[in-house]
Design an enzyme around this catalytic site. Structure first.
Site, PDB file in Angstrom:
ATOM      1  N   GLU A 106      82.869  28.443  33.268  1.00 47.70           N
ATOM      2  CA  GLU A 106      82.255  28.256  34.582  1.00 47.70           C
ATOM      3  C   GLU A 106      80.754  27.962  34.510  1.00 47.70           C
ATOM      4  O   GLU A 106      79.943  28.769  35.000  1.00 47.70           O
ATOM      5  CB  GLU A 106      82.514  29.487  35.464  1.00 47.70           C
ATOM      6  CG  GLU A 106      83.977  29.805  35.659  1.00 47.70           C
ATOM      7  CD  GLU A 106      84.228  30.871  36.735  1.00 47.70           C
ATOM      8  OE1 GLU A 106      83.249  31.445  37.246  1.00 47.70           O
ATOM      9  OE2 GLU A 106      85.397  31.092  37.088  1.00 47.70           O
ATOM     10  N   GLU A 151      91.977  31.269  34.399  1.00 48.54           N
ATOM     11  CA  GLU A 151      91.770  32.509  35.163  1.00 48.54           C
ATOM     12  C   GLU A 151      92.396  32.355  36.535  1.00 48.54           C
ATOM     13  O   GLU A 151      92.226  31.323  37.190  1.00 48.54           O
ATOM     14  CB  GLU A 151      90.283  32.823  35.402  1.00 48.54           C
ATOM     15  CG  GLU A 151      89.537  33.386  34.239  1.00 48.54           C
ATOM     16  CD  GLU A 151      88.073  33.687  34.579  1.00 48.54           C
ATOM     17  OE1 GLU A 151      87.767  33.996  35.751  1.00 48.54           O
ATOM     18  OE2 GLU A 151      87.253  33.591  33.660  1.00 48.54           O
TER      19      GLU A 151
HETATM   20  C1  FCB Z   1      85.112  34.415  37.399  1.00 41.86           C
HETATM   21  C2  FCB Z   1      84.564  34.858  36.065  1.00 41.86           C
HETATM   22  C3  FCB Z   1      85.221  36.094  35.531  1.00 41.86           C
HETATM   23  C4  FCB Z   1      85.516  37.094  36.602  1.00 41.86           C
HETATM   24  C5  FCB Z   1      86.242  36.455  37.766  1.00 41.86           C
HETATM   25  C6  FCB Z   1      86.606  37.395  38.873  1.00 41.86           C
HETATM   26  O1  FCB Z   1      84.144  33.685  38.074  1.00 41.86           O
HETATM   27  O2  FCB Z   1      84.696  33.838  35.121  1.00 41.86           O
HETATM   28  O3  FCB Z   1      84.403  36.605  34.521  1.00 41.86           O
HETATM   29  O4  FCB Z   1      84.372  37.735  36.985  1.00 41.86           O
HETATM   30  O5  FCB Z   1      85.450  35.421  38.286  1.00 41.86           O
END
Ligand code: FCB
Length: 463
Positions: free
Chosen positions: A164, A368
């Protein structure tokens, strides 16, 4: 609903600073997140990552949980200041040893290591030298990538350069709600460029050091941006430029979008982009990592009343949305997770199909996806987190739908394996499928962990 492809990679994810702890052990240097969390008032409850989940000392136990879940892959991140304390110079052997044991421990359990090089923990010394707005940081990152390729490249299956970079650039240097808490929009765009450049240089370094079959990737938190009405098409275009095309452009097409440069002309002339940089940023990738939590809704602001800024990223002194003062980020209909993020899995399907349309030859992987909820421990010790099960079910269905519609999605990683340090929210937000008791550090499987184990074993969702 059809089963997921045979080769679909099921996993869970964590990040070094959020779980490891041992912040000053075995020669680890300080990172910008140590500095941030040790600064009073920046993290809820004064929480720090000093101990986090004590994963550094509980590695074997955590690896056993992964094996019991039956996952085929685990996404972790390497703490740069643990393996190269000041961000330059030789490898810190004892720090590297932890990742050697992690990678070997995964392979011994038949779990593919998916390693992220940078999940936000820049060595503090490099920030002191200017941080990501400083071009040299991209070079330092490539050198670190080369060292990791040499040390772990024979065993890591997939390399993710950055996690990110949107957050690193805009939350770190524009709104300041993340480390290093700077509020300098022009510097944020320079940071963005050096992250893109660093990504390209790191892929080159890894290709020359890692094993032949190793896959190269980057993880982006792409925003699925929608407008309130058709009149908001230009607001959508601009938000999409900053959120998505600022990364996809250089990394996948070898050029920044012209409209992004024009939109931000009042902030910077982009002279930090040198000849050849965009080509360097654009290295062939094997798979694109996508983090998805919820969509984004924008509206052109008419200047009346209070401007809505509900983008889900906490309000800082300045906005992370550079040169978007006339755009509103509109609160979306619920239900919401404990982060206040709306639950809408349709954005994930649409996002995956857009990527498939725009980059048909590049497979994707959900690196994620998950949700924080105020989990309750029942008197019998069980955590009946049915809201999380429902969230995961919806989003996996959305992935399945995208695959059915033709998208080449290779895997899915639940965020997160365990409750951990949720950045500026500290330990107040629990994302884990394993509960971590803050006193005893004991791990308990929530109902979602049992559910996920069954999904992984079946390769499909329960009807
Ligand atoms: C993302 C991050 C991760 C975590 C999630 C909830 O932005 O990459 O580390 O904090 O959000």
């Amino acid at each position: 609903m059809p089963a997921f492809p045979e080769t679909f990679l099921w996993g869970t994810a964590t990040a070094a600073y959020q779980v490891e702890g041992a912040w000053n052990e075995d020669g680890r240097g300080p990172s910008i997140w140590d500095t941030f969390s040790h600064t009073p008032g920046l993290v809820t409850g004064g929480d720090t990552g000093d101990v986090a989940c004590d994963h550094y000392h509980r590695l074997e136990e955590d690896l056993d949980h992964l094996a019991a879940l039956g996952v085929g892959a685990y996404r972790f991140s390497i703490s740069w200041p643990r393996v190269q304390p000041g961000g330059r110079g030789p490898v810190n052997g004892p720090g590297l040893d932890f990742y050697q044991r992690l990678v070997d421990g995964l392979l011994a359990r038949d779990i593919a290591p998916v390693g992220t090089l940078y999940h936000w923990d820049l060595p503090q010394e490099l920030e002191d030298a200017g941080g990501w707005p400083n071009r040299d940081t991209a070079r330092r990152f490539a050198e670190y990538a080369r060292l990791m390729g040499e040390a772990l490249g024979d065993r890591v299956r997939t390399w993710i350069t950055l996690n990110e970079p949107w957050c690193s650039a805009y939350l770190g240097y524009a709104s300041g709600v993340h480390a290093p808490a700077r509020t300098e929009p022009a510097a944020a765009l320079a940071a963005l460029h050096h992250l893109n450049l660093g990504h390209g240089l790191a892929v080159q370094a890894l290709r020359s050091t890692a094993a032949k079959g190793a896959q190269m990737s980057v993880t982006l938190n792409l925003h699925h941006v929608r407008g309130v009405s058709e009149r908001d098409a230009d607001a959508v275009r601009r938000a999409d430029g900053l959120a998505n095309r600022a990364f996809l452009g250089p990394m996948l097409e070898g050029a920044y979008p012209r409209d992004l440069i024009a939109d931000t002309a009042s902030v910077t002339d982009w002279s930090f982009v040198r000849d050849g940089d965009e080509a360097t940023a654009c290295q062939p990738l094997d798979v694109l990592g996508v983090n998805y939590y919820n969509p984004t809704l924008v509206r052109q602001w008419d200047g009346d009343g209070a401007r809505e800024t509900a983008d889900g990223h906490q309000d800082g002194a300045t906005s992370p949305w550079i040169a978007c003062e006339d755009i509103e980020f509109v609160k979306q209909p619920g239900p919401y997770t404990e982060m206040g993020w709306n639950i809408d899995e349709t954005g994930l399907t649409e996002l995956l199909l857009r990527l498939h349309r725009d980059y048909p030859d590049l497979p994707t992987m959900i690196t994620e996806n998950g949700a924080a909820f105020p989990d309750q421990v029942s008197p019998d010790g069980r955590v009946r987190d049915l809201d999380r099960v429902d969230y995961l079910h919806r989003h996996l269905s959305a992935v399945n739908e995208a695959i059915t519609a033709g998208a080449d999605v290779r895997g899915y990683f639940v965020w997160s394996l365990m409750d951990n340090f949720e950045w500026a929210h500290g330990y107040a937000k629990r994302f884990g499928i394993l509960r971590v008791d803050r006193e005893t550090m004991e791990r308990t499987w929530k109902d979602s962990a049992h559910w996920y184990r069954d999904v992984v074993a079946a390769g499909k969702l329960p009807s």
